[in-house]
Design a protein around this motif. Structure first.
Motif, PDB file in Angstrom:
ATOM      1  N   ALA A  23       0.495  -1.602   0.171  1.00 22.16           N
ATOM      2  CA  ALA A  23      -0.032  -0.161   0.121  1.00 22.16           C
ATOM      3  C   ALA A  23       1.107   1.012   0.006  1.00 22.16           C
ATOM      4  O   ALA A  23      -0.035   1.811  -0.869  1.00 22.16           O
ATOM      5  CB  ALA A  23      -0.912  -0.062   0.954  1.00 22.16           C
ATOM      6  N   SER A  25       3.615   1.560  -1.459  1.00 26.10           N
ATOM      7  CA  SER A  25       4.536   1.704  -2.358  1.00 26.10           C
ATOM      8  C   SER A  25       3.287   2.238  -3.890  1.00 26.10           C
ATOM      9  O   SER A  25       3.468   3.756  -4.455  1.00 26.10           O
ATOM     10  CB  SER A  25       4.441   0.678  -3.242  1.00 26.10           C
ATOM     11  N   GLU A  26       1.906   2.177  -3.508  1.00 25.55           N
ATOM     12  CA  GLU A  26       0.582   2.383  -4.284  1.00 25.55           C
ATOM     13  C   GLU A  26       0.230   4.047  -4.179  1.00 25.55           C
ATOM     14  O   GLU A  26       0.292   4.692  -5.211  1.00 25.55           O
ATOM     15  CB  GLU A  26      -0.568   2.004  -4.475  1.00 25.55           C
ATOM     16  N   ARG A  29       3.270   6.289  -5.397  1.00 23.46           N
ATOM     17  CA  ARG A  29       2.985   6.246  -7.237  1.00 23.46           C
ATOM     18  C   ARG A  29       1.745   7.647  -6.599  1.00 23.46           C
ATOM     19  O   ARG A  29       2.308   8.624  -7.621  1.00 23.46           O
ATOM     20  CB  ARG A  29       2.489   5.154  -7.811  1.00 23.46           C
ATOM     21  N   ALA A  47      -7.963   3.450  -5.197  1.00 27.20           N
ATOM     22  CA  ALA A  47      -6.595   2.875  -4.160  1.00 27.20           C
ATOM     23  C   ALA A  47      -7.093   2.249  -3.070  1.00 27.20           C
ATOM     24  O   ALA A  47      -6.981   0.822  -3.120  1.00 27.20           O
ATOM     25  CB  ALA A  47      -5.973   3.453  -4.528  1.00 27.20           C
ATOM     26  N   GLN A  50      -9.153  -0.694  -4.017  1.00 28.44           N
ATOM     27  CA  GLN A  50      -7.631  -1.824  -4.245  1.00 28.44           C
ATOM     28  C   GLN A  50      -7.267  -3.051  -3.280  1.00 28.44           C
ATOM     29  O   GLN A  50      -7.166  -4.081  -2.834  1.00 28.44           O
ATOM     30  CB  GLN A  50      -6.958  -1.519  -5.090  1.00 28.44           C
ATOM     31  N   LEU A  51      -7.268  -1.279  -2.396  1.00 25.61           N
ATOM     32  CA  LEU A  51      -5.943  -1.906  -0.846  1.00 25.61           C
ATOM     33  C   LEU A  51      -6.455  -2.370   0.383  1.00 25.61           C
ATOM     34  O   LEU A  51      -6.326  -2.512   1.241  1.00 25.61           O
ATOM     35  CB  LEU A  51      -4.575  -0.645  -0.661  1.00 25.61           C
TER      36      LEU A  51
END
Length: 199
Positions: A23, A25-26, A29, A47, A50-51
């Motif tokens: 998470a 890393s995302e 980004r 996000a 997704q996480l």
């Protein structure tokens, strides 16, 4: 030079350990995308889904990472100083390494984005000046009234503009002294260090 984080920024970054490595890393980004393109609420919501974490956690994490990355890149702090700055947060060694790698991978791009966002100030092109002295008038036969007229040509983007200024010699001398003093200040070690960190 260590980065000093406020309590609010520490609170924003405090949600990172709960989110997990993937998470973070995302979120990193998303933070870099936020700098490039501006706010993207839909990306934060996607996000979060997704996480499997809350949208609020994603937004706070992105805000915290954005601040951490921009300030670190702006000051061009070294790897050791960056690690010292985030050690205050009490994160695990793995998370600290992940944040360091995120900083090292993106600092050049972040500096270029920040450079593009900086305002474009006008630059000097040329200067014309004239000294006018009024020696007498109908009411006063003997008087000396000097005036300095300056036409300053500036470049702004690709356009050239001119500014006309008029002053008396004593004010002009005071202005020259102040500018000389400012140039003298620029030669001090403190100012050189600030200018070096701004580049």
């Amino acid at each position: 030079m260590r980065l000093v984080l406020s309590e609010e920024q520490k609170a924003h970054l405090g949600c990172l350990p709960r989110a997990g490595g993937a998470a973070v890393s995302e979120l990193g980004r998303l933070a870099v995308d936020l700098l490039r393109r501006g706010a993207a609420p839909r990306a934060c919501e996607a996000a979060a889904r997704q996480l499997s974490i809350s949208t609020d956690t994603v937004q706070r994490g992105v805000e915290g990472l954005t601040y951490l990355l921009t300030e670190s890149s702006k000051l061009m702090i070294s790897e050791i100083d960056f690690q010292d700055s985030i050690n205050v947060l009490g994160f695990s060694e793995e998370l600290n390494k992940l944040l360091l790698q995120l900083y090292l991978d993106n600092r050049k791009e972040i500096r270029s984005v920040l450079g593009e966002l900086a305002p474009k100030l006008p630059s000097y092109h040329s200067l014309e000046w004239r000294l006018d002295v009024q020696l007498a008038s109908r009411s006063l036969r003997q008087q000396i009234k000097p005036a300095v007229t300056i036409k300053l040509h500036l470049n702004r983007n690709e356009d050239q503009t001119a500014q006309v200024l008029q002053t008396d010699p004593s004010t002009l001398l005071h202005l020259i002294q102040e500018l000389d003093q400012a140039l003298g200040e620029m030669k001090t070690n403190h100012c050189r260090r600030i200018v070096r960190n701004m580049k």
